[in-house]
Write an enzyme that holds these catalytic residues in place. Structure first.
Site, PDB file in Angstrom:
ATOM      1  N   ARG A 160     -24.126  78.528  29.223  1.00 53.86           N
ATOM      2  CA  ARG A 160     -22.867  77.856  28.902  1.00 53.86           C
ATOM      3  C   ARG A 160     -23.061  76.719  27.907  1.00 53.86           C
ATOM      4  O   ARG A 160     -22.401  75.686  27.962  1.00 53.86           O
ATOM      5  CB  ARG A 160     -22.180  77.338  30.174  1.00 53.86           C
ATOM      6  N   SER A 239     -13.395  79.321  35.665  1.00 51.33           N
ATOM      7  CA  SER A 239     -14.345  78.603  36.516  1.00 51.33           C
ATOM      8  C   SER A 239     -14.394  77.143  36.085  1.00 51.33           C
ATOM      9  O   SER A 239     -14.757  76.844  34.948  1.00 51.33           O
ATOM     10  CB  SER A 239     -15.733  79.226  36.405  1.00 51.33           C
ATOM     11  N   GLU A 340     -16.949  72.742  33.597  1.00 54.20           N
ATOM     12  CA  GLU A 340     -17.137  73.687  32.497  1.00 54.20           C
ATOM     13  C   GLU A 340     -16.114  73.481  31.389  1.00 54.20           C
ATOM     14  O   GLU A 340     -16.472  73.521  30.210  1.00 54.20           O
ATOM     15  CB  GLU A 340     -17.082  75.133  33.013  1.00 54.20           C
TER      16      GLU A 340
END
Length: 348
Positions: A160, A239, A340
């Protein structure tokens, strides 16, 4: 390009949250994107670049500057080589590659947002990441004031993370290029246990490409991760927390905490001797189950990793819930969750 003053931003995000932009510019060509960036930089004003708005948490006060919405289009397939304009809708692009019989991004089906955002976040799901197939990223370099082409090796991809996310003020993604695979109608080797179990196969096996694609869509829909305006469980940023990466010392402390509770948490080896564990598991075991919350922002009723707007929430409502969950997980397990989505004008 289209310019709007005092423009609402909430409708441009999947959370449907956030105040207005002082100025919203919608660009439909690479030249318009570059011109808008140069104009903002030349005026010394803040610039926020958005695509599909699926990974953004914008403050209730909005954005005092120029918001550039990239709405460029372009899907070019030459053999197994794919080039996408930054503004292409990612979910639609994935579907088109499956129709063409090409594997490589089929497990990323149904993910909301634009193609230009995928290298920034190194978007991944169900055992696939875009870093596995990206060959080049074409971007406008705000520091050097020129268009550059960065090979994948120069994009610093990790979990990520990327060069673009690490230096958000420098690059504006214009195009993304991929190398896909013609596998005689089969998908990429299945890496994710949930997908393999659902399909009744072993990890590493292949199934028909269309079957893999539809299976992932069904799994995502069951978790509220496929956009549906009528379903508030999908009014989210996906998420909200990344899966924690623990150093050896952190993992040992985590294991001691688990032993005291007679629990066993999911764990996977990660780079640099780290161990990855599940944010969703931590949230649930810390007492935050599906649907947790009594206010206008709650956890999804389908997935503990998604924080949702039930229709009347403010950004501060959402952040209050996120802080409660983050702090509760830390108190229970000593693990600090990290958001995130990108925060604009706010922090967790």
């Amino acid at each position: 390009m289209h310019v709007t003053e005092n423009a609402p931003l909430a409708p441009l995000t999947t959370l449907r949250l956030g105040g207005p932009a002082r100025r919203l510019v919608t660009a439909r060509t690479d030249a318009e994107v570059i011109a808008a960036v140069q104009a903002a930089d030349g005026a010394g004003e803040p610039l926020l670049v958005i695509g599909g708005g699926s990974n953004l948490v914008i403050g209730d006060a909005g954005f005092e500057g120029t918001v550039l919405r990239i709405a460029t289009t372009g899907f070019r397939l030459a053999g197994t080589a794919l080039e996408l304009a930054a503004g292409e809708v990612w979910a639609e692009a994935v579907a088109r590659t499956v129709e063409a019989g090409l594997a490589g991004i089929e497990f990323l089906a149904g993910i909301p947002g634009s193609a230009g955002a995928t290298p920034v976040q190194n978007v991944g799901a169900y055992g696939q990441e875009v870093a596995q197939t990206i060959t080049e990223v074409v971007a406008y370099d705000r520091r050097e004031r020129e268009t550059v082409t960065l090979p994948a090796a120069d994009c610093a991809f990790s979990y990520r993370q990327s060069r673009f996310k690490a230096d958000p003020e420098r690059y504006v993604v214009l195009r993304v290029r991929f190398a896909l695979e013609a596998a005689d109608g089969a998908c990429s080797p299945i890496q994710y246990a949930e997908v393999a179990k659902t399909l009744g196969v072993s990890a590493g096996e292949r199934v028909p490409l269309r079957t893999a694609f539809e299976t992932v869509l069904a799994l995502r829909a069951g978790k509220g991760m496929v956009l549906d305006p009528a379903d508030h469980d999908t009014w989210s940023a996906g998420s909200f927390f990344t899966n924690p990466l623990l150093t050896p010392d952190q993992y040992q402390a985590f294991q001691r905490c688990l032993a005291e509770r007679e629990l066993a948490a999911p764990a996977w080896p990660a780079p640099d001797g780290q161990t990855k564990t599940s944010a969703a598991w931590l949230i649930d075991k810390a007492g935050f189950g599906k649907g947790y919350g009594s206010g206008p922002a709650t956890l999804s009723t389908k997935h503990t990793l998604a924080l949702t707007n039930r229709g009347r929430a403010t950004t501060e409502d959402l952040l209050s819930l996120a802080r409660e969950i983050r702090d509760g997980v830390h108190a229970a397990f000593g693990v600090r969750l990290v958001n995130e989505p990108v925060m604009v004008g706010v922090e967790l």
